[in-house]
Scaffold this active site. Structure first.
Site, PDB file in Angstrom:
ATOM      1  N   SER A 134     -13.041  -1.443  -3.159  1.00 40.80           N
ATOM      2  CA  SER A 134     -12.536  -0.893  -4.416  1.00 40.80           C
ATOM      3  C   SER A 134     -13.150  -1.698  -5.546  1.00 40.80           C
ATOM      4  O   SER A 134     -13.619  -2.832  -5.334  1.00 40.80           O
ATOM      5  CB  SER A 134     -11.005  -1.016  -4.456  1.00 40.80           C
ATOM      6  N   TYR A 147      -3.014  -6.030  -3.470  1.00 39.96           N
ATOM      7  CA  TYR A 147      -4.117  -5.123  -3.154  1.00 39.96           C
ATOM      8  C   TYR A 147      -5.456  -5.821  -3.365  1.00 39.96           C
ATOM      9  O   TYR A 147      -6.356  -5.732  -2.514  1.00 39.96           O
ATOM     10  CB  TYR A 147      -4.019  -3.882  -4.041  1.00 39.96           C
TER      11      TYR A 147
END
Length: 275
Positions: A134, A147
């Site tokens: 990401s 995350y």
């Protein structure tokens, strides 16, 4: 159809993984897809021809289950470690169980897949591993600590892997998307703090803004899936592949901020050398 390659895709029942499986099957590729629900995956594929699909329910944190799924797939050409989910909470608010569950999926699950697929890829001296990270594996924001921790770990693991297998005929790619128009930010896919702490009102506001975002994200998951297939079909390509103009802009800003930090700390850094 461009190539009858065999793909192994994790996290395939929704979002980017689902779109990737759809396009691969439409191209006539053989696909082994791992999911928590094979029935949901097949239902979400709708009218797609699934004759080349092997859908397997796998707990990626269970090394034995992963090894069995990889063995069932046969000779794999492309591995896509895509499974993952978001989590919004202050670092102080994340429980031990929540942190371990995230790493089970985003780090240890990937490691289980790598241990299972690498012997065959190494023996055949071919193959391509695509780890879906990401933009939050390159930069970080408040509220995304858990995350980001998982994605930063994935980035380090993948960069080391790429160096190790560079001479073995195995290609490695880190895909770093920005916001894709999937259900990633919906409650069904997004973990939230089970306990909140006073003082983090900005994170509460940011969380509400993200929950209202679905349907407005810049990224097209169909185009992102097509880009991953293109990367796998090409003989070249960068180790880090950003997806989305938002991802590109945030990466550039991160590089500039990091360069400024490095230079700001240079004077003190050089004082710690042995005289």
């Amino acid at each position: 159809m461009t190539d009858n390659t065999t793909w192994f895709v994790t996290g395939a029942s929704r979002g980017l993984g689902l779109e990737l499986v759809k396009q691969l099957l439409a191209d006539g590729r053989d696909v082994t897809a791992t999911t928590r629900s094979a029935d949901r995956l097949r239902a979400n594929l709708g009218g797609t021809d699934t004759s080349r699909l092997r859908a397997i329910e796998v707990d990626l944190a269970d090394e034995r289950q992963v090894q069995e799924a990889v063995a069932a797939a046969g000779d794999i050409d492309v591995v896509v470690n895509n499974a993952g989910y978001g989590f919004l909470a202050a670092v102080e608010e994340v429980t031990d169980a929540e942190a371990r569950q995230m790493f089970d999926v985003q780090v240890f699950g990937v490691w289980n897949v790598l241990r299972a697929v690498l012997p065959s890829l190494r023996e055949r001296r071919r193959g391509h591993i695509v780890n879906v990270s990401s933009i939050l594996g390159l930069t970080a924001f408040g509220g995304w600590g858990l995350y980001c921790a998982g994605k930063y770990a994935l980035e380090g693991l993948t960069e080391s892997l790429a160096a190790e297998v560079a001479g073995l005929g195995i290609r490695v790619t880190l895909v770093e998307p920005g916001y894709l128009r999937t259900d990633f930010l919906r409650p069904s896919s997004l973990g939230l703090a089970t306990r909140t702490v006073d003082g983090y009102e900005a994170i509460r506001e940011m969380t509400q803004a993200h929950l209202a975002m679905p349907g407005t994200q810049l990224g097209d998951p169909a185009k992102a899936a097509a880009a991953i297939i293109e990367l796998a079909d090409r003989a070249d390509g960068p180790l880090h592949q950003l997806l989305g103009s938002d991802s590109y802009g945030l990466a550039k800003a991160r590089i500039e901020a990091l360069a400024q930090d490095v230079e700001a700390g240079r004077e003190l850094a050089v004082t710690t050398d042995v005289s």
